[in-house]
Design an enzyme around this catalytic site. Structure first.
Site, PDB file in Angstrom:
ATOM      1  CD  GLU A 136      52.348  32.940  63.216  1.00  0.00           C
ATOM      2  OE1 GLU A 136      51.853  32.529  62.155  1.00  0.00           O
ATOM      3  OE2 GLU A 136      52.727  34.112  63.389  1.00  0.00           O
ATOM      4  CB  THR A 148      57.279  33.265  62.931  1.00  0.00           C
ATOM      5  OG1 THR A 148      57.932  33.746  64.093  1.00  0.00           O
ATOM      6  CG2 THR A 148      55.776  33.348  63.091  1.00  0.00           C
ATOM      7  CE1 TYR A 149      64.420  29.769  59.242  1.00  0.00           C
ATOM      8  CE2 TYR A 149      64.376  31.658  57.775  1.00  0.00           C
ATOM      9  CZ  TYR A 149      65.017  30.547  58.280  1.00  0.00           C
ATOM     10  OH  TYR A 149      66.254  30.217  57.823  1.00  0.00           O
ATOM     11  CB  ALA A 178      62.851  37.448  56.487  1.00  0.00           C
ATOM     12  CG  HIS A 213      56.163  30.137  59.802  1.00  0.00           C
ATOM     13  ND1 HIS A 213      55.481  31.323  59.784  1.00  0.00           N
ATOM     14  CD2 HIS A 213      55.281  29.208  60.248  1.00  0.00           C
ATOM     15  CE1 HIS A 213      54.234  31.129  60.204  1.00  0.00           C
ATOM     16  NE2 HIS A 213      54.102  29.854  60.503  1.00  0.00           N
ATOM     17  CE1 TYR A 227      50.307  38.445  53.148  1.00  0.00           C
ATOM     18  CE2 TYR A 227      50.313  36.910  51.302  1.00  0.00           C
ATOM     19  CZ  TYR A 227      50.935  37.470  52.405  1.00  0.00           C
ATOM     20  OH  TYR A 227      52.188  37.036  52.765  1.00  0.00           O
ATOM     21  CG  HIS A 274      51.718  40.622  49.390  1.00  0.00           C
ATOM     22  ND1 HIS A 274      52.616  41.460  48.784  1.00  0.00           N
ATOM     23  CD2 HIS A 274      52.361  40.097  50.467  1.00  0.00           C
ATOM     24  CE1 HIS A 274      53.769  41.431  49.454  1.00  0.00           C
ATOM     25  NE2 HIS A 274      53.632  40.604  50.477  1.00  0.00           N
ATOM     26  CE  LYS A 286      51.919  39.503  75.719  1.00  0.00           C
ATOM     27  NZ  LYS A 286      53.358  39.371  75.597  1.00  0.00           N
TER      28      LYS A 286
HETATM   29  P1  FAD Z   1      54.788  35.434  47.770  1.00  0.00           P
HETATM   30  O1  FAD Z   1      53.786  34.352  47.631  1.00  0.00           O
HETATM   31  O2  FAD Z   1      56.057  35.301  46.991  1.00  0.00           O
HETATM   32  O3  FAD Z   1      54.054  36.797  47.406  1.00  0.00           O
HETATM   33  C1  FAD Z   1      54.689  38.059  47.585  1.00  0.00           C
HETATM   34  C2  FAD Z   1      54.204  39.030  46.496  1.00  0.00           C
HETATM   35  O4  FAD Z   1      54.675  38.585  45.211  1.00  0.00           O
HETATM   36  C3  FAD Z   1      52.682  39.120  46.363  1.00  0.00           C
HETATM   37  O5  FAD Z   1      52.361  40.432  46.040  1.00  0.00           O
HETATM   38  C4  FAD Z   1      52.360  38.193  45.219  1.00  0.00           C
HETATM   39  O6  FAD Z   1      51.170  38.558  44.541  1.00  0.00           O
HETATM   40  C5  FAD Z   1      53.587  38.346  44.345  1.00  0.00           C
HETATM   41  N1  FAD Z   1      53.895  37.109  43.598  1.00  0.00           N
HETATM   42  C6  FAD Z   1      53.904  35.853  44.085  1.00  0.00           C
HETATM   43  N2  FAD Z   1      54.243  34.977  43.114  1.00  0.00           N
HETATM   44  C7  FAD Z   1      54.445  35.709  41.999  1.00  0.00           C
HETATM   45  C8  FAD Z   1      54.821  35.378  40.673  1.00  0.00           C
HETATM   46  N3  FAD Z   1      55.049  34.130  40.303  1.00  0.00           N
HETATM   47  N4  FAD Z   1      54.964  36.410  39.789  1.00  0.00           N
HETATM   48  C9  FAD Z   1      54.743  37.693  40.146  1.00  0.00           C
HETATM   49  N5  FAD Z   1      54.383  38.046  41.401  1.00  0.00           N
HETATM   50  C10 FAD Z   1      54.241  37.075  42.305  1.00  0.00           C
HETATM   51  N6  FAD Z   1      57.387  36.594  57.304  1.00  0.00           N
HETATM   52  C11 FAD Z   1      58.532  36.178  57.895  1.00  0.00           C
HETATM   53  O7  FAD Z   1      59.583  36.786  57.697  1.00  0.00           O
HETATM   54  N7  FAD Z   1      58.550  35.085  58.724  1.00  0.00           N
HETATM   55  C12 FAD Z   1      57.438  34.348  58.979  1.00  0.00           C
HETATM   56  O8  FAD Z   1      57.490  33.371  59.719  1.00  0.00           O
HETATM   57  C13 FAD Z   1      56.205  34.765  58.363  1.00  0.00           C
HETATM   58  N8  FAD Z   1      55.053  34.067  58.564  1.00  0.00           N
HETATM   59  C14 FAD Z   1      53.902  34.448  57.909  1.00  0.00           C
HETATM   60  C15 FAD Z   1      52.737  33.676  58.060  1.00  0.00           C
HETATM   61  C16 FAD Z   1      51.553  34.047  57.419  1.00  0.00           C
HETATM   62  C17 FAD Z   1      50.315  33.202  57.580  1.00  0.00           C
HETATM   63  C18 FAD Z   1      51.511  35.217  56.615  1.00  0.00           C
HETATM   64  C19 FAD Z   1      50.239  35.652  55.949  1.00  0.00           C
HETATM   65  C20 FAD Z   1      52.676  35.984  56.444  1.00  0.00           C
HETATM   66  C21 FAD Z   1      53.874  35.607  57.073  1.00  0.00           C
HETATM   67  N9  FAD Z   1      55.067  36.326  56.904  1.00  0.00           N
HETATM   68  C22 FAD Z   1      56.227  35.918  57.512  1.00  0.00           C
HETATM   69  C23 FAD Z   1      55.077  37.550  56.075  1.00  0.00           C
HETATM   70  C24 FAD Z   1      55.459  37.239  54.596  1.00  0.00           C
HETATM   71  O9  FAD Z   1      56.780  36.774  54.539  1.00  0.00           O
HETATM   72  C25 FAD Z   1      55.293  38.543  53.802  1.00  0.00           C
HETATM   73  O10 FAD Z   1      53.938  38.880  53.713  1.00  0.00           O
HETATM   74  C26 FAD Z   1      55.968  38.568  52.437  1.00  0.00           C
HETATM   75  O11 FAD Z   1      55.955  39.912  51.967  1.00  0.00           O
HETATM   76  C27 FAD Z   1      55.298  37.729  51.371  1.00  0.00           C
HETATM   77  O12 FAD Z   1      55.405  36.395  51.598  1.00  0.00           O
HETATM   78  P2  FAD Z   1      54.554  35.350  50.685  1.00  0.00           P
HETATM   79  O13 FAD Z   1      54.931  34.017  51.150  1.00  0.00           O
HETATM   80  O14 FAD Z   1      53.148  35.719  50.641  1.00  0.00           O
HETATM   81  O15 FAD Z   1      55.253  35.643  49.255  1.00  0.00           O
END
Ligand code: FAD
Length: 289
Positions: free
Chosen positions: A17, A48-49, A51, A77, A145, A149, A271
């Site tokens: 990444e 990455t992107y 937000a 992303h 996670y 999360h 890096k």
């Molecule tokens: P979700 O899957 O929507 O989950 C977020 C929270 O909502 C969780 O607590 C989940 O349990 C809950 N949830 C999910 N679906 C539901 C539902 N239907 N009903 C109720 N609750 C629900 N961030 C960036 O800004 N840019 C990036 O490029 C980026 N890359 C990442 C790559 C990886 C591998 C990881 C692990 C994280 C990355 N992140 C990035 C961080 C990520 O955007 C944050 O962790 C964000 O808070 C949650 O994203 P998610 O896609 O897990 O969201």
């Protein structure tokens, strides 16, 4: 090439990444890093992107370059909080026009400075469903996670939500960083028990400054095990490449490989040197022969 096909074809998948340089920084910095990292022949490289959308253009531009100049499958992303359907459709169209075939569909963190950040999407699962209905055939990854999360009320609920996300059409899960493999193993078991049948790829933070690691883990709700603290006790807090953290990461990767990890995704932190070292000193190279 689509990552779902790579995952089907290979018993072990290695990926990296990177993140786009800040908008005011010269973009060529990341290409110098990629010039070196391409020697590792990763199966794919993710980018990455931001937000807030500030470096959205850069994500598309870098994904294009990874795909078409370096000839490595790119995983772009994309986050959906604070985004409209039109905006997402525009990004999907741009990615498709560059031949990018893979998207990491993410919720993204809620921006603190926006009054109503929920527009057309609430969760990553909404984005996955939208991409599936868009008419574009992307391979889709989602985030997982191992330590839950931070906003989820429990691991059980987080896994239920993960299932919704995967059932909406995701092909694979890449995990948040973790420093204790036991979290990964118990997460992988829970995922399987929940009937989620897509690969779970462990995301590994490559040796970075301890100072940054402290900040990152605190932000992401990731714990630092005592054995990591003991192993790295002699490292200076702001030393970017400490032998002890490299060794810890290499051991962590080797243990994961020994316990059947489908792949290793390195959070490269842009890096080249330390990632090449970790690659060469760990069992990753041997898994790809
Ligand atoms: P979700 O899957 O929507 O989950 C977020 C929270 O909502 C969780 O607590 C989940 O349990 C809950 N949830 C999910 N679906 C539901 C539902 N239907 N009903 C109720 N609750 C629900 N961030 C960036 O800004 N840019 C990036 O490029 C980026 N890359 C990442 C790559 C990886 C591998 C990881 C692990 C994280 C990355 N992140 C990035 C961080 C990520 O955007 C944050 O962790 C964000 O808070 C949650 O994203 P998610 O896609 O897990 O969201």
């Amino acid at each position: 090439m689509k990552i779902r096909d790579i995952l089907k074809a290979k018993k072990f998948v290695f990926s990296l990444e990177i993140f786009p340089p800040k908008p005011e920084a010269d973009i060529s910095v990341i290409y110098s890093t990629l010039d070196e990292l391409k020697q590792l022949k990763p199966d794919f490289v993710s980018v990455t992107y931001g937000a807030g959308g500030s470096n959205r253009g850069r994500t598309v531009e870098i994904a294009d370059r990874i795909n078409n100049h370096y000839k490595i499958p790119a995983l772009a992303h994309l986050t959906c909080v604070n985004a409209t359907k039109d905006y997402i459709m525009e990004v999907l169209t741009q990615l498709k026009s560059k031949g990018v075939e893979n998207i990491m569909a993410l919720g993204g963190d809620l921006p603190k400075d926006v009054k109503d950040p929920i527009k057309d999407f609430r969760h990553a699962s909404d984005l996955v469903a939208f991409i599936r209905k868009s008419g574009f055939d992307f391979s889709i990854g989602v985030a997982g996670y191992p330590e839950k999360h931070p906003a989820a009320p429990s691991m059980e609920k987080d896994i239920e939500n993960l299932k919704i996300k995967v059932d909406a059409g995701a092909d694979f899960i890449t995990t948040q960083l973790f420093l204790d493999n036991d979290f990964f193993y118990s997460y992988r078991d829970r995922v399987q028990k929940a009937g989620i049948n897509v690969p779970v790829i462990p995301g590994i933070m490559t040796a970075t400054k301890l100072l940054n690691l402290e900040k990152m883990t605190a932000m992401c709700g990731v714990s630092i095990p005592e054995r990591f603290r003991t192993a790295t006790a002699t490292c200076a807090i702001d030393n970017p490449v400490c032998d002890e953290t490299v060794k810890y990461t290499v051991n962590q990767i080797n243990h994961l490989i020994k316990h059947g990890a489908k792949g290793i995704h390195l959070y490269s932190m842009n890096k080249a040197g330390q990632n090449m070292r970790i690659y060469n000193e760990s069992a990753i190279a041997g898994m790809r022969k």
